[in-house]
Scaffold this motif. Structure first.
Motif, PDB file in Angstrom:
ATOM      1  N   LEU A 210      79.202  27.462 -77.077  1.00 13.08           N
ATOM      2  CA  LEU A 210      77.702  26.933 -77.405  1.00 13.08           C
ATOM      3  C   LEU A 210      77.853  25.350 -76.857  1.00 13.08           C
ATOM      4  O   LEU A 210      77.631  25.037 -76.245  1.00 13.08           O
ATOM      5  CB  LEU A 210      77.721  27.389 -79.293  1.00 13.08           C
ATOM      6  CG  LEU A 210      77.190  28.456 -79.289  1.00 13.08           C
ATOM      7  CD1 LEU A 210      77.834  28.658 -81.316  1.00 13.08           C
ATOM      8  CD2 LEU A 210      76.264  28.958 -79.199  1.00 13.08           C
ATOM      9  N   LEU A 211      79.171  25.125 -76.966  1.00 10.68           N
ATOM     10  CA  LEU A 211      78.745  23.877 -76.698  1.00 10.68           C
ATOM     11  C   LEU A 211      78.727  23.547 -74.817  1.00 10.68           C
ATOM     12  O   LEU A 211      77.852  22.476 -75.149  1.00 10.68           O
ATOM     13  CB  LEU A 211      80.125  22.519 -77.432  1.00 10.68           C
ATOM     14  CG  LEU A 211      80.380  21.367 -76.283  1.00 10.68           C
ATOM     15  CD1 LEU A 211      79.416  20.583 -77.630  1.00 10.68           C
ATOM     16  CD2 LEU A 211      82.065  20.968 -77.198  1.00 10.68           C
ATOM     17  N   LEU A 212      79.694  24.371 -74.628  1.00  9.95           N
ATOM     18  CA  LEU A 212      79.171  24.215 -73.320  1.00  9.95           C
ATOM     19  C   LEU A 212      77.451  24.884 -72.478  1.00  9.95           C
ATOM     20  O   LEU A 212      77.530  23.954 -71.789  1.00  9.95           O
ATOM     21  CB  LEU A 212      79.705  25.747 -72.784  1.00  9.95           C
ATOM     22  CG  LEU A 212      80.458  25.978 -71.114  1.00  9.95           C
ATOM     23  CD1 LEU A 212      80.743  23.977 -70.471  1.00  9.95           C
ATOM     24  CD2 LEU A 212      80.564  26.865 -70.141  1.00  9.95           C
ATOM     25  N   LEU A 213      77.544  25.426 -73.521  1.00 12.60           N
ATOM     26  CA  LEU A 213      75.271  25.771 -72.867  1.00 12.60           C
ATOM     27  C   LEU A 213      74.260  24.261 -73.463  1.00 12.60           C
ATOM     28  O   LEU A 213      73.865  24.146 -72.634  1.00 12.60           O
ATOM     29  CB  LEU A 213      75.229  26.885 -73.445  1.00 12.60           C
ATOM     30  CG  LEU A 213      75.983  28.008 -73.047  1.00 12.60           C
ATOM     31  CD1 LEU A 213      75.856  29.654 -73.781  1.00 12.60           C
ATOM     32  CD2 LEU A 213      75.655  28.183 -71.399  1.00 12.60           C
ATOM     33  N   VAL A 214      75.123  23.393 -74.371  1.00 17.31           N
ATOM     34  CA  VAL A 214      74.490  22.830 -74.695  1.00 17.31           C
ATOM     35  C   VAL A 214      74.601  21.629 -73.528  1.00 17.31           C
ATOM     36  O   VAL A 214      73.252  21.008 -73.318  1.00 17.31           O
ATOM     37  CB  VAL A 214      75.147  22.291 -76.242  1.00 17.31           C
ATOM     38  CG1 VAL A 214      74.360  20.734 -76.725  1.00 17.31           C
ATOM     39  CG2 VAL A 214      74.437  23.016 -77.213  1.00 17.31           C
ATOM     40  N   LEU A 215      75.519  20.925 -73.385  1.00 19.99           N
ATOM     41  CA  LEU A 215      76.071  20.223 -72.864  1.00 19.99           C
ATOM     42  C   LEU A 215      75.523  20.953 -70.909  1.00 19.99           C
ATOM     43  O   LEU A 215      75.330  19.818 -70.140  1.00 19.99           O
ATOM     44  CB  LEU A 215      77.974  20.733 -72.202  1.00 19.99           C
ATOM     45  CG  LEU A 215      78.588  19.946 -73.457  1.00 19.99           C
ATOM     46  CD1 LEU A 215      79.894  19.572 -73.831  1.00 19.99           C
ATOM     47  CD2 LEU A 215      77.951  18.050 -73.735  1.00 19.99           C
ATOM     48  N   ALA A 216      74.943  21.422 -70.776  1.00 19.11           N
ATOM     49  CA  ALA A 216      74.888  22.371 -69.335  1.00 19.11           C
ATOM     50  C   ALA A 216      73.266  22.209 -69.733  1.00 19.11           C
ATOM     51  O   ALA A 216      72.874  21.557 -67.600  1.00 19.11           O
ATOM     52  CB  ALA A 216      75.173  23.969 -69.155  1.00 19.11           C
ATOM     53  N   ASN A 217      72.984  21.895 -70.576  1.00 15.50           N
ATOM     54  CA  ASN A 217      71.411  22.164 -70.457  1.00 15.50           C
ATOM     55  C   ASN A 217      70.978  20.723 -70.563  1.00 15.50           C
ATOM     56  O   ASN A 217      69.711  20.651 -71.196  1.00 15.50           O
ATOM     57  CB  ASN A 217      70.817  23.334 -71.684  1.00 15.50           C
ATOM     58  CG  ASN A 217      71.018  24.639 -70.640  1.00 15.50           C
ATOM     59  OD1 ASN A 217      70.239  25.273 -70.076  1.00 15.50           O
ATOM     60  ND2 ASN A 217      72.052  25.468 -71.522  1.00 15.50           N
ATOM     61  N   LEU A 218      71.220  19.604 -71.374  1.00 13.22           N
ATOM     62  CA  LEU A 218      71.599  18.317 -71.031  1.00 13.22           C
ATOM     63  C   LEU A 218      70.638  17.904 -70.070  1.00 13.22           C
ATOM     64  O   LEU A 218      70.962  18.292 -68.956  1.00 13.22           O
ATOM     65  CB  LEU A 218      72.259  16.957 -71.245  1.00 13.22           C
ATOM     66  CG  LEU A 218      73.146  17.440 -72.733  1.00 13.22           C
ATOM     67  CD1 LEU A 218      74.821  15.913 -72.464  1.00 13.22           C
ATOM     68  CD2 LEU A 218      72.795  17.312 -73.596  1.00 13.22           C
ATOM     69  N   THR A 219      69.714  17.498 -70.249  1.00 14.98           N
ATOM     70  CA  THR A 219      68.435  16.874 -69.278  1.00 14.98           C
ATOM     71  C   THR A 219      69.539  15.580 -68.385  1.00 14.98           C
ATOM     72  O   THR A 219      69.926  14.639 -68.602  1.00 14.98           O
ATOM     73  CB  THR A 219      66.852  16.108 -70.137  1.00 14.98           C
ATOM     74  OG1 THR A 219      67.441  15.213 -71.432  1.00 14.98           O
ATOM     75  CG2 THR A 219      66.879  17.275 -70.663  1.00 14.98           C
ATOM     76  N   ASP A 220      68.414  15.904 -67.585  1.00 11.36           N
ATOM     77  CA  ASP A 220      68.651  14.547 -66.653  1.00 11.36           C
ATOM     78  C   ASP A 220      68.168  13.524 -66.602  1.00 11.36           C
ATOM     79  O   ASP A 220      67.681  13.496 -67.394  1.00 11.36           O
ATOM     80  CB  ASP A 220      68.686  14.281 -65.054  1.00 11.36           C
ATOM     81  CG  ASP A 220      69.509  16.199 -64.406  1.00 11.36           C
ATOM     82  OD1 ASP A 220      70.645  16.385 -64.852  1.00 11.36           O
ATOM     83  OD2 ASP A 220      69.056  16.034 -63.297  1.00 11.36           O
ATOM     84  N   ALA A 221      69.302  12.059 -67.051  1.00  6.02           N
ATOM     85  CA  ALA A 221      69.243  10.714 -66.987  1.00  6.02           C
ATOM     86  C   ALA A 221      67.949  10.502 -66.355  1.00  6.02           C
ATOM     87  O   ALA A 221      68.416  10.497 -65.059  1.00  6.02           O
ATOM     88  CB  ALA A 221      70.074   9.791 -67.263  1.00  6.02           C
ATOM     89  N   ALA A 222      67.341   9.082 -66.137  1.00  3.15           N
ATOM     90  CA  ALA A 222      66.328   8.740 -64.877  1.00  3.15           C
ATOM     91  C   ALA A 222      67.582   8.258 -63.854  1.00  3.15           C
ATOM     92  O   ALA A 222      67.228   8.208 -62.894  1.00  3.15           O
ATOM     93  CB  ALA A 222      65.912   7.069 -65.376  1.00  3.15           C
ATOM     94  N   ASP A 223      68.803   7.704 -64.322  1.00  2.00           N
ATOM     95  CA  ASP A 223      69.411   7.139 -62.437  1.00  2.00           C
ATOM     96  C   ASP A 223      71.027   8.032 -62.702  1.00  2.00           C
ATOM     97  O   ASP A 223      71.939   8.101 -61.873  1.00  2.00           O
ATOM     98  CB  ASP A 223      70.143   6.124 -63.157  1.00  2.00           C
ATOM     99  CG  ASP A 223      70.547   5.993 -64.159  1.00  2.00           C
ATOM    100  OD1 ASP A 223      70.036   6.386 -65.408  1.00  2.00           O
ATOM    101  OD2 ASP A 223      71.357   4.310 -64.326  1.00  2.00           O
ATOM    102  N   THR A 224      71.178   9.443 -63.542  1.00  9.36           N
ATOM    103  CA  THR A 224      72.626  10.178 -63.780  1.00  9.36           C
ATOM    104  C   THR A 224      72.009  11.477 -64.114  1.00  9.36           C
ATOM    105  O   THR A 224      71.554  12.016 -64.630  1.00  9.36           O
ATOM    106  CB  THR A 224      72.980   9.405 -64.303  1.00  9.36           C
ATOM    107  OG1 THR A 224      73.284   7.645 -64.897  1.00  9.36           O
ATOM    108  CG2 THR A 224      74.315   9.351 -64.868  1.00  9.36           C
ATOM    109  N   PRO A 225      72.381  12.359 -63.070  1.00  7.51           N
ATOM    110  CA  PRO A 225      72.252  13.773 -63.286  1.00  7.51           C
ATOM    111  C   PRO A 225      73.474  14.094 -63.823  1.00  7.51           C
ATOM    112  O   PRO A 225      74.344  13.785 -64.655  1.00  7.51           O
ATOM    113  CB  PRO A 225      72.916  14.022 -61.558  1.00  7.51           C
ATOM    114  CG  PRO A 225      73.907  12.998 -61.360  1.00  7.51           C
ATOM    115  CD  PRO A 225      73.281  12.055 -61.499  1.00  7.51           C
ATOM    116  N   ASN A 226      73.014  15.377 -65.156  1.00  8.31           N
ATOM    117  CA  ASN A 226      73.772  15.523 -65.445  1.00  8.31           C
ATOM    118  C   ASN A 226      75.188  15.737 -65.340  1.00  8.31           C
ATOM    119  O   ASN A 226      74.963  16.885 -64.225  1.00  8.31           O
ATOM    120  CB  ASN A 226      73.348  17.057 -66.487  1.00  8.31           C
ATOM    121  CG  ASN A 226      73.784  17.480 -67.435  1.00  8.31           C
ATOM    122  OD1 ASN A 226      75.492  17.452 -67.769  1.00  8.31           O
ATOM    123  ND2 ASN A 226      73.312  18.500 -68.028  1.00  8.31           N
TER     124      ASN A 226
END
Length: 623
Positions: free
Chosen positions: A240-256
């Motif tokens: 579950l944590l892995l999926l949550v982290l994988a689906n965080l939105t990219d920051a304006a200047d930083t990809p996830n």
């Protein structure tokens, strides 16, 4: 709604005073500092089997996690930051290092997850560390819109937490792969004492066992077997944590960075160097990962992980498509689709997209017809004593289409089912007679539906001549949709006949048996071109059967078809462009995936005390 013997509202009412009093007492910040100081000795304590030290540290983290759930539910992230420190010199005031304490706790949790050896005495605290990280990110639950800027995201994507990215993703994946079961309750924190250990030991052991029961069984009064995935709480929470982290939105200047790590990791047997342009790269045992994914497809989250890896990691996709035991992966996916009535729509959708991605590969489409299966017990419509994996896949996808036609009527589901069949059609080989029958039966069902809508449209048009005030149903749109699906089915049949006619006598037999179905489409302007080959095949084989005489047995008819397939000149069949459909993720996939992932989190043990009335991201079921 009550998720355990303790209701959400009861839990929140017990801890709400902590929210009110913390600006005065600073207890949360003080407790976190105590926990941080103790974690520095945690690895040594594990090596020395210091049960009491680990037990105390675990309980501190457990309380922090519980309080965080309440604090995050009750206030904004900005307000939460103010609760993370307390200064003696000015009661109720806060210093500028509040953010640092938050970041330090997150870094500490990442270190704990990745560095502490997994033993009986550290199992609980490892699960709790993973769960606390999920809770840290749970602000999303209390917002209707997808969060694109968040304080917790900022800490995880840059600064002190960033160097742990690849190590954390790798550890979470291995936790999922190993599926480590928890030690027996009460036997893993404090060693048993022959003399009973006195009053203090008895109280401590009781508290430890009680906390562990909340974790593994979902709370007081719950049944241990209620959720099968919790046979390994660590594997479940890690996924579950892995999926949550994988689906965080990219920051304006930083990809996830966590998505980058998931997209780029390689097999441990791959000795080629990583390109310098790929950050957060690591290696993992693909054979172990494949085995775990095959075994765990009963859960939504495992299916979502499989989709994520197939779609985003080309190394994993190439490895899986090269496996010679693909049935171990495909059969659980087919079983999800077969039991569509018992699955949620997201799970069915993920399973179908996985099939679509797999069928993009011609090698996969060929190999599945070479795998022969025996006695598929879960397929109940007909006894299948022997059938190829390819024919079974066709049967299940067609069944899904028919279910969708009568129940959900989801055009997107139709499209993806037909796309998977279309991708496979040129490589259809030795189709089982029942699979061939079902292809033609589906066409028959579509034909009847087409005629019914056409009749309704005609009657509606006649009725409109006598009454101009009554709004007409949009039969034209319905007719267009049905005709699109019919054309797709004709293209699938045509593709098979054009590319592998001599390999599929059962399909030709089914085609001849139901030849009257195709008469009405021969002159239809939408289907005239695609009907040429089908009409030619029907005419050619009908003529040969007529020459052979009447009252032919099934075996004799099939023999004539096989001989005719060799005799039919290939240049007489018109060539059409190859049918190839690729899965394309929607423009804003986070609008689908983020609510989906958090619904999985909520329904797991992590969401034990969240009040469903507070959830904003998705609609809660009434039960």
């Amino acid at each position: 709604m009550t998720r355990s013997g303790i209701s959400s509202s009861r839990f929140l009412s017990l801890h709400r005073p902590a929210v009110v009093n913390n600006p005065r007492t600073g207890n949360l910040g003080a407790l976190i500092k105590v926990f941080l100081s103790r974690t520095k000795e945690l690895k040594l304590s594990a090596e020395c089997q210091n049960h009491i030290f680990i037990w105390q540290t675990h309980n501190a983290l457990f309380i922090i996690c519980c309080l965080l759930k309440v604090f995050i539910c009750e206030m904004s992230e900005e307000e939460l930051q103010l609760h993370f420190t307390y200064e003696e010199k000015s009661p109720g005031s806060y210093s500028s290092d509040a953010e640092d304490l938050l970041e330090e706790l997150l870094c500490c949790l990442m270190q704990l997850i990745t560095d502490i050896p997994l033993l009986d005495i550290t199992y609980e605290i490892s699960v709790e560390a993973v769960s606390t990280m999920v809770v840290f990110l749970s602000c999303q639950l209390f917002h209707k819109e997808v969060l694109r800027q968040s304080i917790s995201h900022k800490y995880l994507m840059r600064g002190r937490c960033l160097p742990y990215t690849s190590k954390l993703v790798k550890t979470l994946l291995y936790n999922f792969i190993r599926q480590e079961k928890p030690p027996p309750p009460g036997a893993h924190v404090l060693p048993q004492q022959s003399d009973g250990g006195g009053l203090l030991y008895g109280l401590a052991s009781g508290v430890a066992t009680g906390l562990w029961t909340v974790f593994t069984l979902g709370g007081v009064g719950s049944k241990a077997a209620a959720t099968p995935e919790l046979s390994s709480p660590l594997a479940n929470q890690s996924l579950l944590l892995l999926l949550v982290l994988a689906n965080l939105t990219d920051a304006a200047d930083t990809p996830n960075p966590y998505r980058q790590a998931i997209m780029s990791f390689k097999n441990t047997q791959d000795s080629s160097p990583f390109p310098s342009s790929i950050p957060h790269a690591f290696q993992i045992n693909f054979n172990s990962l494949y085995t775990a994914l095959c075994e765990q497809q009963t859960s939504d989250q495992a299916t979502l992980l499989l989709y994520t890896l197939l779609h985003q990691n080309s190394n994993v996709r190439t490895y899986m498509l090269a496996r010679t035991d693909m049935e171990n992966l495909v059969l659980p996916i087919l079983e999800i689709l077969y039991h569509v009535e018992e699955r949620n729509s997201h799970h069915v959708y993920m399973a179908l997209i996985i099939l679509l991605i797999l069928t993009e590969d011609d090698g996969f489409n060929r190999s599945i017809h070479e795998v022969i299966l025996k006695n598929i017990t879960w397929y109940s419509e007909r006894v299948l004593t022997e059938i190829s994996l390819g024919s079974l896949l066709i049967l299940v996808v067609i069944r899904t289409i028919q279910y969708n036609m009568t129940r959900t009527r989801d055009k997107y589901l139709h499209t993806n089912c037909l796309a998977a069949l279309a991708n496979m059609s040129a490589q259809f080989r030795s189709l089982h007679q029942y699979a061939a029958q079902r292809i033609i039966s589906l066409f028959s069902l579509l034909s009847k539906k087409h005629n019914k809508v056409l009749e309704q449209a005609t009657q509606s048009l006649r009725g409109s001549l006598s009454s101009n005030d009554v709004p007409l149903p949009d039969y034209a749109q319905d007719l267009n949709v049905i005709e699109e699906v019919i054309r797709m089915m004709l293209e699938i049949i045509n593709s098979c006949l054009t590319n592998s006619l001599h390999h599929n006598p059962n399909l030709v037999y089914a085609l001849l048996y139901k030849r009257d179905l195709f008469e009405q489409f021969r002159t239809h302007p939408s289907f005239q071109d695609i009907m040429q080959n089908i009409d030619l095949v029907i005419t050619f084989f009908s003529s040969r059967l007529l020459q052979a005489g009447a009252e032919l047995s099934v075996e004799r008819v099939l023999e004539i078809i096989k001989q005719g397939a060799v005799a039919l000149p290939k240049d007489r069949l018109k060539k059409f462009p190859e049918l190839k459909f690729k899965y394309v993720e929607e423009e804003q996939p986070e609008e689908f995936f983020i609510p989906y992932v958090w619904s999985l989190v909520y329904n797991s043990a992590v969401g034990l005390y969240w009040n469903p009335q507070d959830i904003q991201l998705f609609t809660m079921d009434s039960d």
